[in-house]
Design an enzyme around this catalytic site. Structure first.
Site, PDB file in Angstrom:
ATOM      1  N   ASP A  89      -1.807  -5.218   8.144  1.00 59.53           N
ATOM      2  CA  ASP A  89      -0.851  -5.331   7.048  1.00 59.53           C
ATOM      3  C   ASP A  89      -1.160  -6.617   6.290  1.00 59.53           C
ATOM      4  OD1 ASP A  89       1.350  -5.823   5.443  1.00 59.53           O
ATOM      5  OD2 ASP A  89       2.818  -5.663   7.061  1.00 59.53           O
ATOM      6  N   ILE A  90      -1.475  -6.497   5.016  1.00 57.94           N
ATOM      7  CA  ILE A  90      -1.937  -7.657   4.243  1.00 57.94           C
ATOM      8  C   ILE A  90      -0.848  -8.715   4.075  1.00 57.94           C
ATOM      9  CG2 ILE A  90      -1.407  -6.865   1.892  1.00 57.94           C
ATOM     10  CD1 ILE A  90      -4.320  -7.778   1.167  1.00 57.94           C
ATOM     11  N   ASN A 121       0.098  -2.658 -10.866  1.00 59.30           N
ATOM     12  CA  ASN A 121      -0.054  -1.793 -12.044  1.00 59.30           C
ATOM     13  C   ASN A 121      -0.056  -2.678 -13.303  1.00 59.30           C
ATOM     14  OD1 ASN A 121       2.820  -2.136 -12.892  1.00 59.30           O
ATOM     15  ND2 ASN A 121       3.171  -1.030 -10.985  1.00 59.30           N
ATOM     16  N   SER A 129      -6.895   0.797  -5.395  1.00 59.69           N
ATOM     17  CA  SER A 129      -6.960   2.160  -5.975  1.00 59.69           C
ATOM     18  C   SER A 129      -7.071   3.277  -4.941  1.00 59.69           C
ATOM     19  CB  SER A 129      -8.122   2.289  -6.981  1.00 59.69           C
ATOM     20  OG  SER A 129      -7.831   1.618  -8.194  1.00 59.69           O
ATOM     21  N   ASP A 147       1.778  -2.959  -3.089  1.00 68.85           N
ATOM     22  CA  ASP A 147       2.535  -3.726  -4.089  1.00 68.85           C
ATOM     23  C   ASP A 147       3.989  -3.913  -3.634  1.00 68.85           C
ATOM     24  OD1 ASP A 147       3.264  -4.915  -6.479  1.00 68.85           O
ATOM     25  OD2 ASP A 147       3.086  -3.105  -7.698  1.00 68.85           O
TER      26      ASP A 147
HETATM   27  N1  AR6 Z   1      -1.324  -3.815   3.789  1.00 68.58           N
HETATM   28  C1  AR6 Z   1      -2.572  -3.366   3.521  1.00 68.58           C
HETATM   29  N2  AR6 Z   1      -2.815  -2.214   2.890  1.00 68.58           N
HETATM   30  C2  AR6 Z   1      -1.749  -1.453   2.531  1.00 68.58           C
HETATM   31  C3  AR6 Z   1      -0.411  -1.849   2.773  1.00 68.58           C
HETATM   32  C4  AR6 Z   1      -0.212  -3.088   3.449  1.00 68.58           C
HETATM   33  N3  AR6 Z   1       1.011  -3.565   3.711  1.00 68.58           N
HETATM   34  N4  AR6 Z   1       0.414  -0.882   2.280  1.00 68.58           N
HETATM   35  C5  AR6 Z   1      -0.378   0.088   1.762  1.00 68.58           C
HETATM   36  N5  AR6 Z   1      -1.671  -0.250   1.919  1.00 68.58           N
HETATM   37  P1  AR6 Z   1      -1.689   1.655  -3.080  1.00 68.58           P
HETATM   38  P2  AR6 Z   1      -3.316   1.805  -5.552  1.00 68.58           P
HETATM   39  C6  AR6 Z   1      -2.886   0.468   1.524  1.00 68.58           C
HETATM   40  O1  AR6 Z   1      -1.108   2.993  -3.355  1.00 68.58           O
HETATM   41  O2  AR6 Z   1      -3.928   3.079  -5.117  1.00 68.58           O
HETATM   42  C7  AR6 Z   1       1.714   0.859  -6.545  1.00 68.58           C
HETATM   43  O3  AR6 Z   1       2.878   1.576  -6.764  1.00 68.58           O
HETATM   44  C8  AR6 Z   1      -2.793   1.949   1.244  1.00 68.58           C
HETATM   45  O4  AR6 Z   1      -2.769   2.697   2.463  1.00 68.58           O
HETATM   46  O5  AR6 Z   1      -0.793   0.562  -2.633  1.00 68.58           O
HETATM   47  O6  AR6 Z   1      -4.182   0.737  -6.137  1.00 68.58           O
HETATM   48  C9  AR6 Z   1       1.381  -0.098  -7.690  1.00 68.58           C
HETATM   49  O7  AR6 Z   1       2.553  -0.605  -8.318  1.00 68.58           O
HETATM   50  C10 AR6 Z   1      -4.074   2.174   0.448  1.00 68.58           C
HETATM   51  O8  AR6 Z   1      -5.199   2.304   1.343  1.00 68.58           O
HETATM   52  O9  AR6 Z   1      -2.467   1.058  -4.386  1.00 68.58           O
HETATM   53  C11 AR6 Z   1       0.595   0.753  -8.620  1.00 68.58           C
HETATM   54  O10 AR6 Z   1       1.432   1.488  -9.498  1.00 68.58           O
HETATM   55  C12 AR6 Z   1      -4.232   0.861  -0.324  1.00 68.58           C
HETATM   56  O11 AR6 Z   1      -3.340  -0.071   0.300  1.00 68.58           O
HETATM   57  C13 AR6 Z   1      -0.140   1.702  -7.690  1.00 68.58           C
HETATM   58  O12 AR6 Z   1       0.635   1.767  -6.500  1.00 68.58           O
HETATM   59  C14 AR6 Z   1      -3.896   0.945  -1.800  1.00 68.58           C
HETATM   60  O13 AR6 Z   1      -2.840   1.859  -2.002  1.00 68.58           O
HETATM   61  C15 AR6 Z   1      -1.516   1.191  -7.333  1.00 68.58           C
HETATM   62  O14 AR6 Z   1      -2.184   2.191  -6.589  1.00 68.58           O
END
Ligand code: AR6
Length: 176
Positions: free
Chosen positions: A16-17, A30, A123, A40
């Site tokens: 978890d980042i 975003n 992404s 996010d």
């Molecule tokens: N730590 C590390 N990685 C994580 C965590 C965490 N706590 N939570 C999720 N991930 P995403 P995107 C992973 O959807 O595709 C948001 O609503 C997740 O499993 O967070 O760039 C923003 O506001 C995946 O592998 O980001 C934008 O609108 C990775 O992080 C949109 O989502 C990225 O998933 C951006 O979409």
């Protein structure tokens, strides 16, 4: 998994980042810098409202660019907010924009004289980028940066589950 390029360690971990203690963590934001779900939402939840207040002041961030705020209540001193592309099939400059998101985050960290940074898989969630291709580009840019710059000593990729960790590991093994 870990490798060293010049003076920079590139490390992959499952986790978890929001728990990271690097100088900066990167947020997959975003363009409006309005907290959404995924990583996010987790960063804003853990970091508290100060981060959002700074994001409102900044106002937004075009896809492929990066901006920086403090880390609020997080252990990391800074959050670098970058915006990866929404994947529309691959013909909308997605690869270039994804690489720019990584490159501009690293450049911003260097400008701020930070020594360590943690990335999520930008992404690879809601934005729908094919994970293998995204992993390839993410690792490639970090390796290129580490070959050309020695000031950032540690680049960590924090992968949220085993599946995506394995994908990143395979790409790292191929590229070094
Ligand atoms: N730590 C590390 N990685 C994580 C965590 C965490 N706590 N939570 C999720 N991930 P995403 P995107 C992973 O959807 O595709 C948001 O609503 C997740 O499993 O967070 O760039 C923003 O506001 C995946 O592998 O980001 C934008 O609108 C990775 O992080 C949109 O989502 C990225 O998933 C951006 O979409």
């Amino acid at each position: 998994m870990e490798t060293k390029i010049n003076q920079t360690s590139i490390v992959l971990v499952c986790g978890d980042i929001t728990k990271e203690t690097t100088d900066a963590i990167v947020n997959a934001a975003n363009e409006y810098l309005i907290s959404g779900g995924g990583v996010d939402g987790a960063i804003h939840d853990a970091g508290g409202p100060a981060i959002m207040a700074e994001c409102r002041q900044i106002g937004g961030c075009p896809t492929g660019q990066a901006v920086i705020t403090t880390g609020g209540k997080l252990a990391a001193k800074y959050v670098i907010h970058t915006v990866g592309p929404v994947y529309h099939g691959g013909n909308k400059d997605e690869a270039e924009l994804l690489q720019s998101a990584y490159r501009n985050s690293l450049k911003l960290a260097r400008e701020k004289k930070l020594q360590s940074i943690s990335f999520p898989a930008i992404s690879c969630g809601v934005y729908g980028y094919p994970q293998k291709e995204a992993a390839h580009l993410a690792i490639k840019i970090c390796i290129e940066f580490a070959r050309e710059n020695t000031d950032i000593k540690l680049i960590r990729h924090i992968l949220f589950n085993r599946k995506i960790y394995d994908i990143f590991s395979e790409e790292l093994s191929k590229l070094v």
